[in-house]
Design a protein around this motif. Structure first.
Motif, PDB file in Angstrom:
ATOM      1  N   GLY A 173       1.014  -1.230   0.005  1.00 43.29           N
ATOM      2  CA  GLY A 173      -0.035  -0.078   0.021  1.00 43.29           C
ATOM      3  C   GLY A 173       0.951   1.429   0.136  1.00 43.29           C
ATOM      4  N   LYS A 224       0.220   1.486   6.885  1.00 46.36           N
ATOM      5  CA  LYS A 224       0.466  -0.066   6.941  1.00 46.36           C
ATOM      6  C   LYS A 224       1.169  -0.549   8.051  1.00 46.36           C
ATOM      7  CE  LYS A 224       2.730   0.223   3.178  1.00 46.36           C
ATOM      8  NZ  LYS A 224       3.768   0.189   2.439  1.00 46.36           N
ATOM      9  N   SER A 231      13.292  -6.202   5.897  1.00 45.27           N
ATOM     10  CA  SER A 231      13.915  -6.170   4.640  1.00 45.27           C
ATOM     11  C   SER A 231      15.184  -5.267   4.865  1.00 45.27           C
ATOM     12  CB  SER A 231      13.005  -5.101   3.668  1.00 45.27           C
ATOM     13  OG  SER A 231      11.747  -5.709   3.521  1.00 45.27           O
ATOM     14  N   ARG A 278      18.121   3.113   2.439  1.00 44.84           N
ATOM     15  CA  ARG A 278      17.822   4.353   2.617  1.00 44.84           C
ATOM     16  C   ARG A 278      18.566   4.823   4.315  1.00 44.84           C
ATOM     17  NH1 ARG A 278      14.315   4.778   6.561  1.00 44.84           N
ATOM     18  NH2 ARG A 278      12.275   3.489   6.420  1.00 44.84           N
ATOM     19  N   ARG A 335      15.307   6.391   9.749  1.00 39.89           N
ATOM     20  CA  ARG A 335      14.537   7.350  10.403  1.00 39.89           C
ATOM     21  C   ARG A 335      14.880   7.839  11.801  1.00 39.89           C
ATOM     22  NH1 ARG A 335       9.789   5.796   6.845  1.00 39.89           N
ATOM     23  NH2 ARG A 335       9.964   6.803   4.995  1.00 39.89           N
ATOM     24  N   TYR A 376      14.774  -2.326   9.804  1.00 36.87           N
ATOM     25  CA  TYR A 376      15.263  -2.613   8.548  1.00 36.87           C
ATOM     26  C   TYR A 376      16.707  -3.291   8.810  1.00 36.87           C
ATOM     27  CZ  TYR A 376      12.142  -0.300   5.345  1.00 36.87           C
ATOM     28  OH  TYR A 376      10.851   0.239   4.761  1.00 36.87           O
ATOM     29  N   GLU A 421      13.201 -10.710  -3.566  1.00 39.15           N
ATOM     30  CA  GLU A 421      12.490  -9.624  -4.287  1.00 39.15           C
ATOM     31  C   GLU A 421      13.179  -8.369  -4.125  1.00 39.15           C
ATOM     32  OE1 GLU A 421      10.761  -7.104  -3.499  1.00 39.15           O
ATOM     33  OE2 GLU A 421      10.690  -7.479  -1.549  1.00 39.15           O
ATOM     34  N   TRP A 422      13.269  -7.309  -5.059  1.00 36.93           N
ATOM     35  CA  TRP A 422      13.825  -6.208  -4.727  1.00 36.93           C
ATOM     36  C   TRP A 422      13.239  -4.966  -5.629  1.00 36.93           C
ATOM     37  CZ3 TRP A 422      16.721  -3.085  -7.760  1.00 36.93           C
ATOM     38  CH2 TRP A 422      17.036  -3.460  -9.102  1.00 36.93           C
ATOM     39  N   TYR A 462      15.362  -1.489  -1.789  1.00 32.72           N
ATOM     40  CA  TYR A 462      14.704  -2.340  -0.675  1.00 32.72           C
ATOM     41  C   TYR A 462      14.647  -3.969  -1.256  1.00 32.72           C
ATOM     42  CZ  TYR A 462      12.795   2.156   0.898  1.00 32.72           C
ATOM     43  OH  TYR A 462      12.758   3.570   1.281  1.00 32.72           O
ATOM     44  N   GLY A 463      14.653  -4.608  -0.531  1.00 27.95           N
ATOM     45  CA  GLY A 463      14.701  -5.881  -0.739  1.00 27.95           C
ATOM     46  C   GLY A 463      14.525  -7.032   0.234  1.00 27.95           C
ATOM     47  N   ILE A 475       5.909  -4.535   1.416  1.00 28.00           N
ATOM     48  CA  ILE A 475       6.887  -4.255   0.283  1.00 28.00           C
ATOM     49  C   ILE A 475       5.772  -3.446  -0.659  1.00 28.00           C
ATOM     50  CG2 ILE A 475       8.037  -6.078   0.478  1.00 28.00           C
ATOM     51  CD1 ILE A 475       6.847  -7.545  -1.806  1.00 28.00           C
ATOM     52  N   GLU A 476       6.586  -2.603  -1.721  1.00 31.66           N
ATOM     53  CA  GLU A 476       5.937  -2.106  -2.756  1.00 31.66           C
ATOM     54  C   GLU A 476       5.527  -2.898  -3.865  1.00 31.66           C
ATOM     55  OE1 GLU A 476       8.585  -2.760  -4.625  1.00 31.66           O
ATOM     56  OE2 GLU A 476       8.077  -0.923  -5.838  1.00 31.66           O
ATOM     57  N   GLY A 498       8.002  -5.178  -6.090  1.00 32.70           N
ATOM     58  CA  GLY A 498       8.251  -6.251  -5.464  1.00 32.70           C
ATOM     59  C   GLY A 498       7.025  -6.997  -5.384  1.00 32.70           C
ATOM     60  N   ARG A 558       3.089  13.320   9.154  1.00 33.73           N
ATOM     61  CA  ARG A 558       4.182  12.523   9.810  1.00 33.73           C
ATOM     62  C   ARG A 558       5.385  13.295  10.001  1.00 33.73           C
ATOM     63  NH1 ARG A 558       5.087   6.911   6.531  1.00 33.73           N
ATOM     64  NH2 ARG A 558       6.499   7.975   5.624  1.00 33.73           N
ATOM     65  N   ARG A 572       5.903  10.504  -3.349  1.00 30.20           N
ATOM     66  CA  ARG A 572       5.137   9.398  -2.829  1.00 30.20           C
ATOM     67  C   ARG A 572       3.579   9.436  -3.196  1.00 30.20           C
ATOM     68  NH1 ARG A 572       8.161   6.865   2.192  1.00 30.20           N
ATOM     69  NH2 ARG A 572      10.265   7.347   1.761  1.00 30.20           N
TER      70      ARG A 572
END
Ligand code: 5GP
Length: 191
Positions: free
Chosen positions: A14, A20, A38, A42, A45, A54, A73-74, A82-83, A103-104, A107, A138, A149
């Motif tokens: 999502g 999420k 994953s 990046r 945060r 991560y 998957e990545w 990201y993977g 995942i997005e 992926g 956020r 985004r």
């Protein structure tokens, strides 16, 4: 003798900012499913923890792992890689444990192709304006990043109905959590 049942590969996808993580956290707290941590290039945060949010890698480290076959998957998202680590996920599934991947879409497509039996859930906001509000609130993302985004979110939402088994609207968080847990607990139809 029957082999012991395998765990399921569960994708929860999502747009960024849709809530999420809150849904995934609640599902993890209320079911026996485990989270696939994953790898990403990046920057962490504030408050994110290495190894539980991560595995934070340099680009070279990530590419070495990916090219070594260690990534299921990545995708590249917002300029970062990201993977999903392959061995950790497959070991849990072999042990009969359900694994949740946050995942997005790119992926998710790779998972759909390699594991057609994966259970794939897409969480969407009631509308794109709602998502814009959440991303701004956020406060950990720059204006340019928010715009990027939102653009990606529009594309993801357009594909959601065809790529995923279930689409859940996160209008009310508690309702969305109940709906996702209901999907996971539903006994599959007999073929
Ligand atoms: P964020 O930077 O906000 O944590 O994540 C950005 C996007 O990357 C989110 O949509 C998230 O679901 C996605 N993502 C996180 N980990 C992975 C992964 O291992 N593979 C893929 N394809 N996407 C991921």
């Amino acid at each position: 003798m029957n082999a012991s049942p395998k765990g399921r590969l569960i994708v929860i996808s999502g747009p960024s900012g849709v809530g999420k993580s809150s849904i995934v956290d609640a599902v993890l707290a209320r079911t026996d499913a485990r989270f696939s941590v994953s790898a990403t290039t990046r920057e962490p945060r504030p408050g994110e923890v290495e190894g539980s949010d991560y595995a934070f890698l340099t680009r070279d480290e990530f590419i070495a792992r990916r090219d070594g076959g260690d990534i299921l998957e990545w995708a590249e998202y917002g300029g970062n890689l990201y993977g999903t680590p392959r061995d950790a996920v497959l070991a849990l599934i072999d042990a009969g444990i359900d694994v949740i991947l946050d995942i997005e879409n790119e992926g998710a497509k790779q998972i759909r192709a390699a594991y057609p039996e994966a259970l794939m859930v897409f969480v969407r906001p009631p509308g794109i304006e709602d998502l814009a509000r959440r991303l701004k609130r956020r406060g950990d993302t720059s204006q340019a990043d928010v715009e990027r985004r939102l653009g990606v979110a529009g594309l993801q939402m357009a594909e959601a109905d065809t790529l995923y088994d279930h689409v859940v609207v996160n209008d009310d968080l508690a309702d969305a959590i109940t709906e996702v847990i209901g999907i996971l607990n539903k006994v599959p139809d007999q073929p």
